[in-house]
Design a protein around this motif. Structure first.
Motif, mmCIF file in Angstrom:
data_model
loop_
_atom_site.group_PDB
_atom_site.id
_atom_site.type_symbol
_atom_site.label_atom_id
_atom_site.label_comp_id
_atom_site.label_asym_id
_atom_site.label_seq_id
_atom_site.Cartn_x
_atom_site.Cartn_y
_atom_site.Cartn_z
ATOM 1 N N ILE A 141 0.846 -1.190 0.000
ATOM 2 C CA ILE A 141 0.000 0.000 0.000
ATOM 3 C C ILE A 141 0.885 1.245 0.000
ATOM 4 O O ILE A 141 2.053 1.189 0.398
ATOM 5 C CB ILE A 141 -0.948 0.030 1.209
ATOM 6 C CG1 ILE A 141 -0.151 0.134 2.520
ATOM 7 C CG2 ILE A 141 -1.841 -1.195 1.222
ATOM 8 C CD1 ILE A 141 -1.015 0.419 3.724
ATOM 9 N N THR A 144 1.487 7.169 3.813
ATOM 10 C CA THR A 144 0.716 8.364 4.118
ATOM 11 C C THR A 144 1.183 8.912 5.461
ATOM 12 O O THR A 144 1.836 8.197 6.228
ATOM 13 C CB THR A 144 -0.796 8.061 4.175
ATOM 14 O OG1 THR A 144 -1.516 9.260 4.504
ATOM 15 C CG2 THR A 144 -1.114 7.017 5.234
ATOM 16 N N TRP A 147 -2.519 8.089 9.104
ATOM 17 C CA TRP A 147 -2.946 6.703 9.252
ATOM 18 C C TRP A 147 -4.325 6.584 9.888
ATOM 19 O O TRP A 147 -5.003 5.579 9.715
ATOM 20 C CB TRP A 147 -1.910 5.909 10.030
ATOM 21 C CG TRP A 147 -0.669 5.692 9.213
ATOM 22 C CD1 TRP A 147 0.558 6.230 9.400
ATOM 23 C CD2 TRP A 147 -0.564 4.902 8.021
ATOM 24 N NE1 TRP A 147 1.424 5.826 8.423
ATOM 25 C CE2 TRP A 147 0.766 5.009 7.557
ATOM 26 C CE3 TRP A 147 -1.467 4.113 7.309
ATOM 27 C CZ2 TRP A 147 1.209 4.354 6.416
ATOM 28 C CZ3 TRP A 147 -1.025 3.455 6.164
ATOM 29 C CH2 TRP A 147 0.303 3.583 5.727
ATOM 30 N N ALA A 150 -6.451 6.433 7.023
ATOM 31 C CA ALA A 150 -6.189 5.240 6.212
ATOM 32 C C ALA A 150 -6.611 3.947 6.892
ATOM 33 O O ALA A 150 -6.611 2.887 6.256
ATOM 34 C CB ALA A 150 -4.702 5.172 5.870
ATOM 35 N N PRO A 152 -9.501 2.537 7.716
ATOM 36 C CA PRO A 152 -10.504 1.708 7.023
ATOM 37 C C PRO A 152 -9.933 0.966 5.819
ATOM 38 O O PRO A 152 -10.320 -0.176 5.542
ATOM 39 C CB PRO A 152 -11.561 2.739 6.603
ATOM 40 C CG PRO A 152 -11.419 3.859 7.575
ATOM 41 C CD PRO A 152 -9.946 3.947 7.846
ATOM 42 N N GLN A 153 -8.989 1.601 5.109
ATOM 43 C CA GLN A 153 -8.336 0.946 3.973
ATOM 44 C C GLN A 153 -7.553 -0.274 4.441
ATOM 45 O O GLN A 153 -7.569 -1.328 3.786
ATOM 46 C CB GLN A 153 -7.391 1.917 3.261
ATOM 47 C CG GLN A 153 -6.586 1.280 2.134
ATOM 48 C CD GLN A 153 -5.436 2.158 1.654
ATOM 49 O OE1 GLN A 153 -5.224 3.256 2.151
ATOM 50 N NE2 GLN A 153 -4.690 1.662 0.682
ATOM 51 N N ILE A 154 -6.872 -0.131 5.576
ATOM 52 C CA ILE A 154 -6.090 -1.248 6.107
ATOM 53 C C ILE A 154 -7.006 -2.398 6.512
ATOM 54 O O ILE A 154 -6.737 -3.568 6.215
ATOM 55 C CB ILE A 154 -5.247 -0.784 7.310
ATOM 56 C CG1 ILE A 154 -4.241 0.280 6.880
ATOM 57 C CG2 ILE A 154 -4.529 -1.980 7.953
ATOM 58 C CD1 ILE A 154 -3.288 -0.152 5.802
ATOM 59 N N ALA A 156 -9.948 -3.076 5.338
ATOM 60 C CA ALA A 156 -10.469 -3.676 4.106
ATOM 61 C C ALA A 156 -9.415 -4.566 3.444
ATOM 62 O O ALA A 156 -9.723 -5.657 2.951
ATOM 63 C CB ALA A 156 -10.908 -2.578 3.144
ATOM 64 N N LEU A 157 -8.163 -4.108 3.444
ATOM 65 C CA LEU A 157 -7.057 -4.884 2.883
ATOM 66 C C LEU A 157 -6.921 -6.225 3.595
ATOM 67 O O LEU A 157 -6.773 -7.272 2.959
ATOM 68 C CB LEU A 157 -5.759 -4.089 3.021
ATOM 69 C CG LEU A 157 -4.483 -4.773 2.534
ATOM 70 C CD1 LEU A 157 -4.304 -4.527 1.040
ATOM 71 C CD2 LEU A 157 -3.270 -4.248 3.292
ATOM 72 N N ASP A 160 -9.730 -8.504 2.610
ATOM 73 C CA ASP A 160 -9.617 -8.970 1.228
ATOM 74 C C ASP A 160 -8.489 -9.973 1.034
ATOM 75 O O ASP A 160 -8.481 -10.716 0.039
ATOM 76 C CB ASP A 160 -9.389 -7.788 0.279
ATOM 77 C CG ASP A 160 -10.607 -6.878 0.182
ATOM 78 O OD1 ASP A 160 -11.705 -7.306 0.582
ATOM 79 O OD2 ASP A 160 -10.441 -5.726 -0.279
#
Length: 208
Positions: A141, A144, A147, A150, A152-154, A156-157, A160
């Motif tokens: 990823i 940034t 964090w 970020a 929620p992105q982590i 989701a990662l 997934d």
């Protein structure tokens, strides 16, 4: 028996100094945490701006699930939000983040958003891996300075890629975890070994 905050702080200081000695967390880089309790979620985590070669148990604080310091003194790592996200998403008992030369180089060596490692005997040191034929894909990823945004992105990662044993932040370093500090430390050692093998094999003139 659940380890106390004081015990975990001593263990985290030992792990941090070990990573410094191996060249995986030089200067003030890297951060390390362990779960003190699940309900409510409480982490012991290293404080920001501390030279990892000089890390002591007094450089560890306890934070709640919102990242607020509830024990000890100092400012928790700026990436505490990531540690909390991993502890929640993966049920990890410990989260370790290193900044090695090889993980930094290889974090740029991907075109499809992930670093693939396969065919190496050392892969069997990762949790649940029983054969060298295992194919490990570590998502990569972008870095940034925010964090909190970020997180929620982590999460989701991690949802997934449930099979991944860690992930890389581009031009930054490795995050991995384990059921406890001993397992997380082993996974750092395995992955950092594999990064160095891959980096040396490709050579310094290799281009992504």
């Amino acid at each position: 028996m659940t380890a106390s905050f004081e015990d975990l702080a001593r263990e985290l200081a030992d792990v941090g100094r070990h990573c410094y000695e191996r060249g995986w967390a030089l200067g003030t880089s890297g951060n390390f945490s362990a779960v003190v309790s699940r309900k409510p979620l409480t982490l012991a985590i290293t404080t920001s701006g501390i030279d990892k070669g000089l890390l002591e148990s007094s450089d560890v604080v306890a934070i709640d699930e919102a990242g607020r310091v509830i024990q000890g003194s100092g400012r928790p790592s700026a990436e505490a939000t990531l540690h909390l996200a991993i502890a929640r998403s993966r049920g990890a008992g410990a989260v370790l983040h290193t900044h090695s030369v090889w993980s930094t180089i290889l974090s740029e060596a991907t075109a499809d958003g992930g670093l693939v490692i396969e065919g190496y005997e050392m892969l069997k040191g990762l949790d649940g891996v029983r054969t060298h034929e295992h194919r490990e894909r570590l998502p990569v990823i972008d870095n940034t300075q925010d964090w909190m945004a970020a997180a929620p992105q982590i999460e989701a990662l991690l949802r997934d890629h449930p099979e991944a044993h860690g992930f890389l932040i581009r031009r930054h370093g490795l995050y991995t975890w384990g059921r406890d500090l001993a397992e997380a430390k082993r996974q750092v050692e395995i992955l950092e070994f594999l990064f160095e093998v891959m980096g040396r094999k490709r050579g310094v003139t290799w281009q992504p």
